[in-house]
Design an enzyme around this catalytic site. Sequence first.
Site: not given
Ligand code: PAF
Length: 259
Positions: A35, A59, A174, A184
Site C-alpha cells: 500500500h 466482496q 511490491v 496483509s
Molecule cells: O484491494 C482492496 O483492498 C479492495 O478490493 C478495495 C479496492 C479497497 C475495495 O474494497
Amino acid sequence: MIIHESVAEWMKASEGGDASARGLVPTMGALHEGHGSLIRQCVSDNTQSLVTIYVNPTQFENPDDLSNYPDSLQDDIRYLESLGVSDLILPRYKELYPFDFTLFVDESLDSKVLCGKNRIGHFKGVLSVVMKLINLTQARRVYFGKKDFQQYRLVSKMVEAYFMPTRIVGMETVRDEHGLALSSRNRRLSPEQLNLARQMNGLLRNMLLSTDEITRQLNDWGFRVDYCEERWDRRFIAAYLGDVRLIDNVEMTADVRAS
Ligand code: PAF
C-alpha cells in the site's frame, strides 16, 4: 492528517473544495509496504491525498474471511501520517449501502475467470464499492496495485465504460527480498508456510515450466492450487497454504510464451 470518521464528515469538510488535484488510494486497512508504494505515489502526484479504510463486506463470499480480516487501525493511522497523507476517510456500512446491496455494478466477462470463477460475486462487490468511493471523493487519480491485476483491469474498464472523470493508475507489485508479493494475508502464515510461499513467485517466473507443471509442484509442496493460468499476456496464480489464499501474477515474456 485529517481523519473523517464517516462519509458525512468527509462530505461536510470537502464541500466546495477543489477536486482537481485530489488522489485516492482505497484500502481495507492492514497496511503494508505494498500500500505504501501506492500511497507515496498518490502523495507525490496530488495536492490532496485521500486514503479510505473500509473492509467491504459485499466482496467477501466467505464470512470467515471477513471475520479473519486483520484490524490494525491505530498502526495504519501512524503509517499514513508518516507518509504525509492529507485525509483519511473511514466510511460506515449504512452510509455506503443505504439500500443494502440491492444496487450494484457488475461485469460479465473478465470477472468470471481467475479469482471470479470460485469467488462468485467478489468483483461485483469490489466494483460497486470502488464506484461509490470514487464518486464520493471525486478523486481525479485512483491508485491500484497490479498484484490484484484482475481487479485493476476491471476497475479500469468500469471507469472507461461509465465515463467516470478519473484516471486509474496501476502500480507494480511490491515484493520481499525473496520475491513474495506483499499482502496483509502473509501475516497469517506460520514461519514454515512463509518459506513455502516464498518459493511461489520463483516457480511462476520459471520460463521452462508450464502452468500444469507449476500446479503439480506446488500441490506436492503442500499448497492447494486454485488456479494457475495464462491470459492477458500474464501468468496468474492463486493457491492456498492452510486457509490462507495467496495470489500473484507476472508479465509473460516471449520466453514464457514459447515454453
Ligand atoms: O484491494 C482492496 O483492498 C479492495 O478490493 C478495495 C479496492 C479497497 C475495495 O474494497
